[in-house]
Structure formats: structure tokens, C-alpha cells
Scaffold this active site. Structure first.
Site, PDB file in Angstrom:
ATOM      1  N   ARG A 229       1.061  -1.092   0.115  1.00  0.00           N
ATOM      2  CA  ARG A 229       0.068  -0.148  -0.036  1.00  0.00           C
ATOM      3  C   ARG A 229       0.840   1.233  -0.015  1.00  0.00           C
ATOM      4  O   ARG A 229       1.578   1.385   0.858  1.00  0.00           O
ATOM      5  CB  ARG A 229      -0.760  -0.134   1.363  1.00  0.00           C
ATOM      6  N   GLU A 258      -3.732   7.599  -5.765  1.00  0.00           N
ATOM      7  CA  GLU A 258      -4.015   6.825  -6.975  1.00  0.00           C
ATOM      8  C   GLU A 258      -4.972   7.509  -7.723  1.00  0.00           C
ATOM      9  O   GLU A 258      -6.082   7.803  -7.210  1.00  0.00           O
ATOM     10  CB  GLU A 258      -3.901   5.512  -6.698  1.00  0.00           C
ATOM     11  N   HIS A 277      -0.307   0.199  -9.854  1.00  0.00           N
ATOM     12  CA  HIS A 277      -0.971  -0.753  -9.189  1.00  0.00           C
ATOM     13  C   HIS A 277      -1.670  -2.094  -9.672  1.00  0.00           C
ATOM     14  O   HIS A 277      -2.943  -2.392  -9.787  1.00  0.00           O
ATOM     15  CB  HIS A 277      -2.306  -0.064  -8.242  1.00  0.00           C
TER      16      HIS A 277
HETATM   17  P1  NAD Z   1      -2.410 -10.029   5.573  1.00  0.00           P
HETATM   18  O1  NAD Z   1      -3.475  -9.544   6.356  1.00  0.00           O
HETATM   19  O2  NAD Z   1      -2.606 -11.621   5.196  1.00  0.00           O
HETATM   20  O3  NAD Z   1      -1.141  -9.814   5.940  1.00  0.00           O
HETATM   21  C1  NAD Z   1      -0.432  -8.558   6.594  1.00  0.00           C
HETATM   22  C2  NAD Z   1       0.291  -8.734   7.735  1.00  0.00           C
HETATM   23  O4  NAD Z   1       1.065  -7.576   8.131  1.00  0.00           O
HETATM   24  C3  NAD Z   1      -0.162  -9.658   8.835  1.00  0.00           C
HETATM   25  O5  NAD Z   1       0.663 -10.771   9.218  1.00  0.00           O
HETATM   26  C4  NAD Z   1      -0.124  -8.729  10.013  1.00  0.00           C
HETATM   27  O6  NAD Z   1       0.362  -9.119  11.249  1.00  0.00           O
HETATM   28  C5  NAD Z   1       1.050  -7.467   9.496  1.00  0.00           C
HETATM   29  N1  NAD Z   1       1.297  -6.269  10.138  1.00  0.00           N
HETATM   30  C6  NAD Z   1       0.299  -5.494  10.714  1.00  0.00           C
HETATM   31  N2  NAD Z   1       0.849  -4.529  11.089  1.00  0.00           N
HETATM   32  C7  NAD Z   1       1.918  -4.659  10.990  1.00  0.00           C
HETATM   33  C8  NAD Z   1       3.050  -3.786  11.489  1.00  0.00           C
HETATM   34  N3  NAD Z   1       2.827  -2.540  12.242  1.00  0.00           N
HETATM   35  N4  NAD Z   1       4.310  -4.247  11.392  1.00  0.00           N
HETATM   36  C9  NAD Z   1       4.533  -5.079  10.515  1.00  0.00           C
HETATM   37  N5  NAD Z   1       3.587  -6.234  10.289  1.00  0.00           N
HETATM   38  C10 NAD Z   1       2.283  -5.679  10.501  1.00  0.00           C
HETATM   39  O7  NAD Z   1      -2.656  -9.138   4.193  1.00  0.00           O
HETATM   40  P2  NAD Z   1      -1.951  -9.726   2.760  1.00  0.00           P
HETATM   41  O8  NAD Z   1      -3.140 -10.220   2.005  1.00  0.00           O
HETATM   42  O9  NAD Z   1      -0.766 -10.487   2.926  1.00  0.00           O
HETATM   43  O10 NAD Z   1      -1.731  -8.173   2.021  1.00  0.00           O
HETATM   44  C11 NAD Z   1      -0.672  -7.487   2.306  1.00  0.00           C
HETATM   45  C12 NAD Z   1      -0.741  -5.946   1.730  1.00  0.00           C
HETATM   46  O11 NAD Z   1      -0.662  -6.081   0.373  1.00  0.00           O
HETATM   47  C13 NAD Z   1      -1.891  -5.558   1.963  1.00  0.00           C
HETATM   48  O12 NAD Z   1      -1.529  -3.843   2.324  1.00  0.00           O
HETATM   49  C14 NAD Z   1      -2.806  -5.555   0.786  1.00  0.00           C
HETATM   50  O13 NAD Z   1      -3.632  -4.516   0.636  1.00  0.00           O
HETATM   51  C15 NAD Z   1      -1.597  -5.416  -0.302  1.00  0.00           C
HETATM   52  N6  NAD Z   1      -1.985  -5.988  -1.531  1.00  0.00           N
HETATM   53  C16 NAD Z   1      -1.719  -5.197  -2.564  1.00  0.00           C
HETATM   54  C17 NAD Z   1      -1.987  -5.678  -3.749  1.00  0.00           C
HETATM   55  C18 NAD Z   1      -1.619  -4.952  -4.994  1.00  0.00           C
HETATM   56  O14 NAD Z   1      -2.511  -5.252  -6.004  1.00  0.00           O
HETATM   57  N7  NAD Z   1      -0.562  -4.179  -5.004  1.00  0.00           N
HETATM   58  C19 NAD Z   1      -2.450  -7.153  -3.879  1.00  0.00           C
HETATM   59  C20 NAD Z   1      -2.921  -7.720  -2.774  1.00  0.00           C
HETATM   60  C21 NAD Z   1      -2.631  -7.244  -1.654  1.00  0.00           C
HETATM   61  C1  MLT Z   2      -5.690  -5.549  -3.007  1.00  0.00           C
HETATM   62  O1  MLT Z   2      -5.757  -5.043  -2.157  1.00  0.00           O
HETATM   63  O2  MLT Z   2      -6.360  -6.524  -3.307  1.00  0.00           O
HETATM   64  C2  MLT Z   2      -5.384  -4.796  -4.165  1.00  0.00           C
HETATM   65  O3  MLT Z   2      -5.127  -3.563  -3.966  1.00  0.00           O
HETATM   66  C3  MLT Z   2      -5.868  -5.338  -5.531  1.00  0.00           C
HETATM   67  C4  MLT Z   2      -6.595  -4.362  -6.409  1.00  0.00           C
HETATM   68  O4  MLT Z   2      -7.918  -4.387  -5.896  1.00  0.00           O
HETATM   69  O5  MLT Z   2      -6.223  -3.816  -7.265  1.00  0.00           O
END
Ligand code: NAD
Ligand code: MLT
Length: 528
Positions: A229, A258, A277
Site C-alpha cells: 500500500r 492513485e 497498482h
Molecule cells: P495479511 O493481512 O494477510 O497480512 C498482513 C500482515 O501484516 C499480517 O501478518 C500482519 O500481522 C502484518 N502487520 C500488521 N501490522 C504490522 C506492522 N505494524 N508491522 C509489521 N507487520 C504488520 O494481508 P495480505 O493479504 O498479505 O496483504 C498485504 C498487503 O498487500 C495489504 O496492504 C494488501 O492490501 C496489499 N495487496 C496489494 C495488492 C496490489 O495489487 N498491489 C494485491 C494484494 C494485496
Molecule cells: C488488493 O488490496 O487486493 C489490491 O489492491 C488489488 C486491487 O484491487 O487492485
């Protein structure tokens, strides 16, 4: 029902909703009044990261039941405001994990081997072979900040490429890191040791600018990757750290604003690789998240449990059929109890006895609370009922007993004042399907819960029931059913009547004027 979709999702999801008979409207890139108008009559809203679901949006949507996020991150949705309004927020946390992990790996290679920069030079006619000297990942240290679903998948993939793993995540058990062969360390240690630091936390007040000037300074010669993020990494600080050579490079898929503003320094720093993204943008991931969120919206619109609800009790689909009838019984018992209680409610106690005590009853308790609060004209549903209780300082407790006297399962909702006064109403299912109220304030009854009821307490004396029937007749009230219970011969009796019309105050006064009638109470089980 109407479902508004304001960010593009795969057809697979839209089809699920349309095939179930819902009207699906798509309106991409809408904001302000256009969004408020579009959502005014919608029961469902589906978004990705492009729509900010703010208090204003929620306020414009009085019919809204659910906001579905086709993806993981819900930082664009005001979950607190949704909960206050009883709106379910659900996401699709599994569907794009692999896509996000693969993109993170691709971005790691892209920055460590300057692939986009070399590509652009070659396309521009330059054979700049001697200008690009990459970093081999094999043998280097990967620092993972946030070892959740995506973080773990990234760690697995880069581990198989020969990287050593360290991780920072204060919310996981050491065993999770152990299973991956990662060393769980403090943030400073993770940063100090990482050649490549990849962040995978949600954006929260705690993670905002988690990696900023001080952290980047410690990463001398390393690379930073952010596919989680925007906001977790301080963007101007990152651009500066790459520009002045503190970092060798960075790869960023997500931004604080964004679409990204044209003057964002990350766009103008040579060794920062960027994508718009895209981490979740694979056909497979988009189909998965679209179908998953459509299924959940469908469930919410049909009153079924929502698998990934973030602000509502959720329950396994297979357990739901066993628990479902008790959801209604608990609400009914709560409604009856509160309408028979003359005191302020300070505590709600829900007791489960028999087979129902073996089940996950979070949803049943929420429904009991809804039943208690609804006649008080509090705007509640199962989503916000626990929150409403907390805000009003009402203590909620659950008791489970694995044996039920006389019944297979029994649910008792008791409202209490704290001064010793309380009113308990027990419900059960007869023959596994017919709801019955079987105890009211200690009296054993056998009442079929129905729209309008009157409960009287009277002397157990000849002629009393006749009197009640006569008065009801005078007011044109048809008695559809009744059940009489008494403490002991000639003692106090309680009679529960099902009536077809509402019982006016005058009728009750006329009854209570007779010294044999102790009290009368008219109860409705609907929001009439
Ligand atoms: P998740 O909830 O499975 O994992 C997040 C992890 O972060 C957890 O293990 C949690 O304990 C940890 N966490 C929370 N606060 C923390 C802190 N202060 N310090 C360190 N660790 C901490 O989430 P996920 O499914 O693995 O997704 C992770 C990130 O990726 C999210 O922000 C999600 O929105 C993002 N994401 C982005 C895309 C994209 O298109 N760019 C796609 C999928 C997910
Ligand atoms: C997500 O949090 O799942 C990602 O940002 C993916 C997206 O919707 O583009």
C-alpha cells in the site's frame, strides 16, 4: 435487488449476481454527486481500490446492506462508519495473493537487474550493455515486513531462489516464520540486515510511513519493494534515498494518491521502477476475487452469513443451517423479554443449552441483541448490535450448558437491570422446525411466537379468561391462540395470547381495572 459496481471487476462476478436475478449497474470512475445518486437505492456496492467509501457515501445509501471489496485492502472503506450504519464490509482475501506475490518477485528482479531501464534504452536504439550491472539475488538477505498471506508467498518464492529470509511482523507467532525458514526479528534488525526489503502490511495508522528517512538511511546499498500500500513507505523520502544513491533502487506498485500525480518524485527518479497498482491484475486473480465477492454480496442480500465479513459475525455455511432457526428464536425471545421489562436494560445474557451449545453462536447472540434493541427503536441489525451494546454500556454475556432439561436445544434471552430485576424468555424448536416460546419469566408456556401478542398476569380464578375474552371482543380483537400457565392452583397465572389486531391502551386499562388482573402487556414481534 440493486448492486452498484464502481470499479471494474471480472464478468464472472457480475454474472453470478445477474443470474441470481439482481440488477447490476456498473458506473466506473464516479465520485461526488454522481456516486451519491448512483448508490441512493442500492442494496449492494462492489469496489476495488478506486472508490473511497466514506461516511458521505454511506449516508447517501440508506438501503445499503453490504460493501464488497473485490480484493484484499480495505483502507479505502470507512469500516467504522459502515458498522455504525449496520452495513457489512467484506473482502476477498485469498483470490489475488499469488498474483501479488508473483508481481512482487517480478518487481524485485526488475529493480535488481534494471530491466525497465535497460528495456527503455534498447527500445530507444541504445545498446547500453556496459551501463547496467545488476545484483544477483542468490545469497542475499530478503527482509519481509508483514508476514501475512502475500508476505509468506513472496518469502517462499524468493527463498527458492537462494535468498536468506528475515522478517518483521509483531502480530504473528514465531512458528509461522519458522515454517518458512525465516528469522523473526525487530524492524531495525530487519532493515539493517536486508539487501532487499519488501513490505506487505496493510495501511493502518501504525504502518503509515513505517519506512521513512531514518529507515531508508539504514538500508545503504539495498533495494526497497512496495507492492502493498502507498503510504507504508514515505514517497519523497524514498525518491530522495534512491536519487542520492543511499539505495541502489526501488520498485513501487502502489501510491499514496492513485492515480499518481504527474509531479510525484518517484516518477522522476531514474532507479525507481513503477507499475500502476498492477500486482493483482491477472485474469485468474480477477476472476477469483470477482466470484468470491459476488458470492458474498449474494449471501448478504439473501440474509445468509458472509464468509469474509470484516465487521459482522460470520459462520461456516455448513453450520449455518443448524444455527439459522435459533437466530430467529433468539431475536423473538429478545423482543418479548424487553417489551415485558419495565426497567432500563443494563445487561443482556444469552444462555444456550443442549445441542445448540455445541455451535458457533456469535450470530445468534447478535440477533438476540437486535431483538432486545429493536423495540427500543435503536437502529440495529446483527452487524452493529454488539457495537451498539458497547456504546450504551450494556454488558453482554453468553452462557453455554451442554445439557438442556426437557428440550434438545434451548435459547434463553434475559434482560437485566443490575438491581436484581430481570426478565428471561426461552425459545426452542419443536420437532426440529416449529419455533416455540416455552418459558416467560419462569412460567412454563407453550406459545407460538407471532406478529401480535398480549401477555397478562392474573389471578388463577374462575371467570378471568372469560373477562379477557369479553373485553377483547368489545374492541374487535380476534384471539387467534392462547396459552395459560400458572404457578399453583389459585396462585398467579400468566396467559399468552396471539391476537390478530393491536390491543389499544384503553382495552388494557379496562382489563387492569379488574382486581384479578395484575398486569397486561401488548407485544409486537415486527417493527410496526
Ligand atoms: P495479511 O493481512 O494477510 O497480512 C498482513 C500482515 O501484516 C499480517 O501478518 C500482519 O500481522 C502484518 N502487520 C500488521 N501490522 C504490522 C506492522 N505494524 N508491522 C509489521 N507487520 C504488520 O494481508 P495480505 O493479504 O498479505 O496483504 C498485504 C498487503 O498487500 C495489504 O496492504 C494488501 O492490501 C496489499 N495487496 C496489494 C495488492 C496490489 O495489487 N498491489 C494485491 C494484494 C494485496
Ligand atoms: C488488493 O488490496 O487486493 C489490491 O489492491 C488489488 C486491487 O484491487 O487492485
Amino acid at each position: 435487488m440493486k448492486v452498484l459496481v464502481t470499479d471494474p471487476i471480472a464478468d464472472a462476478g457480475l454474472d453470478v449476481l445477474r443470474e441470481a436475478g439482481h440488477e447490476v449497474r456498473t458506473a466506473y470512475d464516479v465520485e461526488g454527486d454522481a456516486l451519491y445518486d448512483g448508490i441512493a437505492d442500492a442494496e449492494g456496492l462492489i469496489v476495488r481500490s478506486g472508490t473511497d467509501v466514506t461516511t458521505d457515501v454511506l449516508e447517501s445509501a440508506p438501503e445499503l446492506v453490504i460493501v464488497g471489496r473485490a480484493g484484499i485492502g480495505t483502507d479505502n472503506i470507512d469500516i467504522e462508519a459502515a458498522t455504525d450504519r449496520g452495513v457489512i464490509v467484506a473482502n476477498a482475501p485469498e483470490g489475488n495473493v499469488r498474483a501479488a506475490a508473483e508481481h512482487t518477485v517480478a518487481m524485485t528482479f526488475a529493480t535488481a537487474r534494471s530491466i525497465p531501464q535497460a528495456h527503455a534504452r534498447l527500445k530507444g536504439g541504445e545498446w547500453a550493455k556496459s551501463e547496467f550491472l545488476g545484483t544477483e539475488l542468490n545469497g542475499k538477505v530478503l527482509g519481509v515486513v508483514g508476514l501475512g498471506r502475500v508476505g509468506q508467498e513472496v518469502a517462499r518464492r524468493l527463498d527458492s531462489l537462494g535468498m536468506e529470509l528475515v522478517a518483521y511482523d509483531p502480530y504473528i507467532a514465531e512458528s509461522r516464520a519458522d515454517r518458512l525458514g525465516a528469522e523473526l526479528v525487530e524492524l531495525e534488525d530487519c532493515i539493517d540486515r536486508a539487501d532487499v526489503l519488501t513490505v506487505h502490511t496493510p495501511l493502518t495508522s501504525e504502518t503509515e510511513d513505517l519506512v521513512s528517512d531514518a529507515e531508508l538511511d539504514r538500508m545503504e546499498g539495498g533495494y526497497l519493494v512496495n507492492c502493498a500500500r502507498g503510504g507504508v513507505v514515505d514517497e519523497p523520502a524514498l525518491a530522495e534515498a534512491v536519487a542520492d544513491g543511499t539505495l541502489q533502487g526501488a520498485a513501487v506498485d502502489v501510491f499514496g494518491d492513485e492515480p499518481i500525480a504527474p509531479d510525484n518524485p518517484l516518477l522522476h527518479t531514474e532507479n525507481v521502477v513503477v507499475t500502476p497498482h498492477l500486482a493483482a491484475s491477472t485474469e485468474a486473480a480477477q476472476e477469483h476475487v470477482a466470484s468470491s465477492i459476488a458470492d458474498q454480496v449474494l449471501a448478504a442480500l439473501e440474509g445468509r452469513p458472509v464468509a469474509n465479513a470484516l465487521n459482522a459475525p460470520s459462520i461456516d455455511e455448513s453450520a449455518f443451517s443448524r444455527v439459522r432457526p435459533y437466530i430467529d428464536i433468539a431475536e423473538t425471545a429478545g423482543r418479548i423479554a424487553v417489551q415485558l421489562f419495565d426497567e432500563r436494560v443494563a445487561e443482556v445474557e444469552v444462555t444456550y443449552e443442549g445441542e445448540i451449545a455445541e455451535e458457533d453462536v456469535e450470530l445468534v447472540t447478535a440477533s438476540a441483541l437486535k431483538g432486545v434493541f429493536r423495540p427500543l427503536e435503536w437502529q440495529v441489525n446483527a452487524v452493529n448490535a454488539p457495537r451498539v451494546a458497547e456504546e450504551r454500556g450494556i454488558e453482554v454475556s453468553e452462557i453455554k450448558r451442554h445439557q438442556a432439561e426437557d428440550f434438545q436445544s434451548l435459547v434463553t434471552v434475559a434482560v437485566k437491570h443490575g438491581n436484581g430485576k430481570e426478565m428471561g424468555v426461552c425459545g426452542t424448536l419443536f420437532a426440529g422446525e416449529d419455533p416455540r416460546i416455552v418459558r416467560v419469566d419462569g412460567f412454563r408456556v407453550d406459545a407460538i411466537p407471532g406478529g401480535r401478542m398480549m401477555v397478562t398476569r392474573n389471578a388463577d380464578a374462575p371467570g378471568v379468561i372469560g373477562l379477557i375474552g369479553t373485553v377483547m371482543g368489545e374492541y374487535d380483537i380476534n384471539i387467534a391462540g392462547m396459552y395459560n400457565a400458572r404457578e399453583a392452583y389459585s396462585g398467579e397465572a400468566m396467559t399468552v395470547y396471539n391476537v390478530d389486531q393491536s390491543v389499544p391502551e384503553e382495552a388494557r386499562q379496562e382489563l387492569e381495572a379488574d382486581e384479578r388482573i395484575i398486569s397486561t402487556r401488548y407485544i409486537t414481534l415486527s417493527d410496526e
